[in-house]
Design a protein around this motif. Structure first.
Motif, PDB file in Angstrom:
ATOM      1  N   PRO A 109      55.837  85.359  22.507  1.00 62.25           N
ATOM      2  CA  PRO A 109      56.192  84.149  21.771  1.00 62.25           C
ATOM      3  C   PRO A 109      56.998  83.171  22.626  1.00 62.25           C
ATOM      4  N   SER A 110      56.863  81.905  22.320  1.00 67.36           N
ATOM      5  CA  SER A 110      57.668  80.872  22.971  1.00 67.36           C
ATOM      6  C   SER A 110      58.942  80.625  22.164  1.00 67.36           C
ATOM      7  N   THR A 111      59.918  79.998  22.803  1.00 73.87           N
ATOM      8  CA  THR A 111      61.203  79.732  22.153  1.00 73.87           C
ATOM      9  C   THR A 111      61.272  78.271  21.722  1.00 73.87           C
ATOM     10  N   PRO A 112      61.409  78.018  20.418  1.00 74.98           N
ATOM     11  CA  PRO A 112      61.481  76.631  19.954  1.00 74.98           C
ATOM     12  C   PRO A 112      62.737  75.932  20.465  1.00 74.98           C
ATOM     13  N   ALA A 113      62.641  74.608  20.579  1.00 69.87           N
ATOM     14  CA  ALA A 113      63.818  73.804  20.891  1.00 69.87           C
ATOM     15  C   ALA A 113      64.715  73.747  19.661  1.00 69.87           C
ATOM     16  N   SER A 114      65.984  73.493  19.880  1.00 71.23           N
ATOM     17  CA  SER A 114      66.922  73.386  18.765  1.00 71.23           C
ATOM     18  C   SER A 114      66.660  72.117  17.971  1.00 71.23           C
ATOM     19  N   HIS A 140      58.541  70.126  12.365  1.00 72.39           N
ATOM     20  CA  HIS A 140      58.145  70.683  11.075  1.00 72.39           C
ATOM     21  C   HIS A 140      58.893  71.978  10.789  1.00 72.39           C
ATOM     22  N   GLY A 141      59.042  72.810  11.805  1.00 73.92           N
ATOM     23  CA  GLY A 141      59.690  74.105  11.603  1.00 73.92           C
ATOM     24  C   GLY A 141      61.127  73.978  11.153  1.00 73.92           C
ATOM     25  N   HIS A 142      61.883  73.100  11.801  1.00 77.56           N
ATOM     26  CA  HIS A 142      63.288  72.946  11.424  1.00 77.56           C
ATOM     27  C   HIS A 142      63.426  72.292  10.051  1.00 77.56           C
ATOM     28  N   VAL A 143      62.557  71.324   9.741  1.00 74.38           N
ATOM     29  CA  VAL A 143      62.584  70.724   8.408  1.00 74.38           C
ATOM     30  C   VAL A 143      62.250  71.767   7.352  1.00 74.38           C
ATOM     31  N   ALA A 144      61.242  72.593   7.623  1.00 74.72           N
ATOM     32  CA  ALA A 144      60.857  73.645   6.683  1.00 74.72           C
ATOM     33  C   ALA A 144      61.986  74.641   6.479  1.00 74.72           C
ATOM     34  N   GLU A 145      62.676  75.023   7.558  1.00 76.96           N
ATOM     35  CA  GLU A 145      63.787  75.972   7.434  1.00 76.96           C
ATOM     36  C   GLU A 145      64.924  75.387   6.593  1.00 76.96           C
ATOM     37  N   VAL A 204      65.429  68.321  19.283  1.00 74.12           N
ATOM     38  CA  VAL A 204      64.295  67.612  18.698  1.00 74.12           C
ATOM     39  C   VAL A 204      64.705  66.228  18.216  1.00 74.12           C
ATOM     40  N   MET A 205      65.858  66.158  17.540  1.00 76.61           N
ATOM     41  CA  MET A 205      66.287  64.874  16.984  1.00 76.61           C
ATOM     42  C   MET A 205      66.780  63.934  18.073  1.00 76.61           C
ATOM     43  N   GLN A 206      67.585  64.436  18.995  1.00 81.95           N
ATOM     44  CA  GLN A 206      68.149  63.578  20.035  1.00 81.95           C
ATOM     45  C   GLN A 206      67.089  63.063  20.987  1.00 81.95           C
ATOM     46  N   GLY A 207      66.035  63.851  21.204  1.00 79.94           N
ATOM     47  CA  GLY A 207      64.983  63.423  22.114  1.00 79.94           C
ATOM     48  C   GLY A 207      64.206  62.236  21.601  1.00 79.94           C
ATOM     49  N   GLY A 208      64.120  62.086  20.280  1.00 83.64           N
ATOM     50  CA  GLY A 208      63.428  60.951  19.695  1.00 83.64           C
ATOM     51  C   GLY A 208      61.918  61.020  19.749  1.00 83.64           C
ATOM     52  N   LEU A 209      61.369  62.112  20.280  1.00 79.23           N
ATOM     53  CA  LEU A 209      59.917  62.188  20.400  1.00 79.23           C
ATOM     54  C   LEU A 209      59.233  62.331  19.050  1.00 79.23           C
ATOM     55  N   TRP A 210      59.978  62.702  18.011  1.00 76.91           N
ATOM     56  CA  TRP A 210      59.418  62.795  16.669  1.00 76.91           C
ATOM     57  C   TRP A 210      58.855  61.450  16.211  1.00 76.91           C
TER      58      TRP A 210
END
Length: 523
Positions: A240-245, A170-175, A249-255
């Motif tokens: 704070p935690s560090t988000p994945a790139s 969601h974060g990367h899509v929002a950005e 996120v896309m390559q992992g396919g977990l979405w």
């Protein structure tokens, strides 16, 4: 492409169950058609009816037809009612095709549901029968944001919390959308006022910082979790935690798993009967227990102008074949079994019975010495998803924080993996569930106690999980399957558009007996 064309294509290629899920995600699938208790008006004048099968469809029919004045007999293959609505507990024994016998070693009060395990809030027929016959319900947790999403090919094989993947996606899509808005790429499509509101909503929805970036911050960590959570005292400040790139996120396919809880059939609230899914058919069976003859294997169904004669054998006592007779017959035997029984119906219904294959599915229940998923990882109910052959791990949605042992659903798989599991002896299925599950929960090796495995194509009374229609086969055979043929009508989840769900079985049964009753009264 129009949505109707898309759904037709999905149904043709992947089957009606997948098409139904796609339709729900597009907001097109209708909710249950149940409008309340059935009314069978008119006097059947003592007509008799044989019901074949004491699963949910057969039990509902028996209850309603007796109320309407019919003389009812029920023949059931098993030693108890319920069919696929079935729970396995400690001390139970189960023998599948091939002679593999399992004795369940679960502690008292623990169980696994080899078949149905959820009741969606809009399955109103099932819920109404639960309420009417005193079946206590509790919430079923479909989406647990603290459960895991796992891929052997992503994040070094390390499981990720559901909330982390969702927040990063969601974060990367929002950005990205915020950048497009800032670059005026939406001018002409979205008004200036709406763009301002959109940016405000994107910041909240995606956890963006003041510069509309998705990065390590209190905003993003409030969604995905912290490296160090807020605490008290001198050292209470969060880290704070560090988000994945975006690439990770896309390559992992977990979405792919994020939308599971958005499907109409999986949206909250979902229920489960307290103490196991078999509490539902057990409550129904109490109403008609004097009508059911158990341990009867139907070998022939014959109809003529005067009635229906069913030949059966006693699976416990043996002996010569016996017969049961009635004016009419409602058959709820799964098509996978019915297609192997001698039956004199017309060619259209006969072709329909033979035209529908059944889905492969496998489940493995695993008992562990302690509820480590709660104690070590704070996972209370819900499901972890993985691309490993076990597909998912289901956590118990009751008994939270209980001391002692607990039971997980260690495998729930369809398709090719299910066929592979079913081909293996039960002990090998359990070993594989443990080996794969240990990649998500390393505690498996130390904490495992015992397990039980069910491959649905080896279940003698079903020979498969549920009917698998395609749009092509529905167009060719569905109406013929549901029509009353002479003195015989069929019912069950296979005679519905909600295959694989108890709601389909109930609605099919009510529809079939309504049409059959009209014919009886008219006759």
């Amino acid at each position: 492409m129009k949505r109707r064309d898309l759904l037709t294509l999905i149904g043709t290629v992947a089957g009606s169950a997948v098409m139904y899920q796609a339709a729900t995600s597009l907001g097109l699938a209708a909710e249950t058609t149940y409008k309340g208790p059935i009314k069978l008006d008119g006097n059947p004048k003592g007509a008799s009816i044989l019901i074949l099968g004491a699963g949910v469809a057969g039990l509902v029919a028996a209850i309603e037809l007796r109320k309407a004045g019919y003389k009812v007999q029920v023949l059931e293959y098993r030693e108890k009612a319920g069919g696929r609505s079935w729970s396995l507990r400690g001390g139970d024994t189960y023998t599948e095709l091939g002679g593999f016998k399992q004795t369940v070693g679960f502690d008292q009060g623990l169980y696994v549901n080899p078949g149905p395990w959820r009741i969606p809030y809009h399955h109103r027929a099932v819920l109404d029968y639960c309420h009417r016959y005193g079946v206590a319900l509790e919430p079923f947790n479909q989406v647990n944001y603290n459960a895991y999403l796992h891929s052997a090919k992503a994040y070094g094989g390390k499981p990720q919390r559901f909330r982390e993947i969702q927040a990063d996606y969601h974060g990367h899509v929002a950005e990205l959308l915020a950048k497009l808005t800032g670059q005026k790429a939406l001018d002409g499509t979205v008004s200036k006022e709406d763009q301002e509101k959109l940016l405000e909503s994107l910041r909240a929805w995606g956890g963006l910082d003041k510069n509309y970036a998705y990065a390590a911050s209190l905003e993003s960590s409030n969604l995905r979790g912290y490296d160090k959570a807020p605490g008290g005292g001198m050292d209470g400040a969060p880290v704070p935690s560090t988000p994945a790139s975006l690439s990770d996120v896309m390559q992992g396919g977990l979405w792919r798993y994020l939308g599971m809880g958005l499907h109409d059939e999986f949206q909250s609230t979902i229920f489960q009967p307290v103490g196991g899914m078999d509490q539902f058919p057990t409550a129904l069976a109490r109403e008609v227990k004097d009508l059911i003859r158990f341990n009867t294997k139907v070998t022939e169904i014959h109809q003529d102008d005067h009635g229906v004669t069913v030949t059966y054998t006693d699976t416990v006592k043996g002996g010569a074949p016996q017969t049961a007779k009635a004016d009419w017959c409602l058959c709820t035997i799964p098509l996978s079994v019915l297609s192997q029984i001698k039956l004199n119906v017309g060619p259209k219904m006969a072709n329909a019975i033979s035209a529908v294959p059944y889905e492969a599915a496998a489940k493995v229940g695993l008992q562990f010495k302690r509820r480590f998923w709660e104690q070590d990882e704070a996972i209370y109910g819900g499901i972890s998803f993985t691309d490993l052959p076990i597909a998912m791990i289901g956590y118990p949605n009751s008994g939270y924080g209980s001391p002692g042992k607990g039971v997980l659903l260690g495998t729930y798989v369809f398709g090719a993996y299910a066929m592979e599991y079913t081909a293996l002896p039960p002990e090998e299925r359990i070993k594989r569930a443990l080996a794969y599950g240990a990649q998500i929960h390393p505690q498996y090796a130390k904490e495992f106690d015992n397990g039980v495995a069910v491959g649905w194509h080896r279940v003698p009374w079903t020979l498969g999980c549920h009917a698998s229609w395609t749009e092509e086969s529905r167009a060719a055979h569905y109406q013929d399957l549901c029509q009353v043929d002479g003195r015989i009508a069929l019912a069950g989840e296979h005679a519905s558009y909600i295959t694989g769900w108890q709601e389909g079985a109930v609605l099919s049964s009510l529809d079939a007996i309504s049409r059959l009753h009209k014919r009886v009264v008219a006759a």
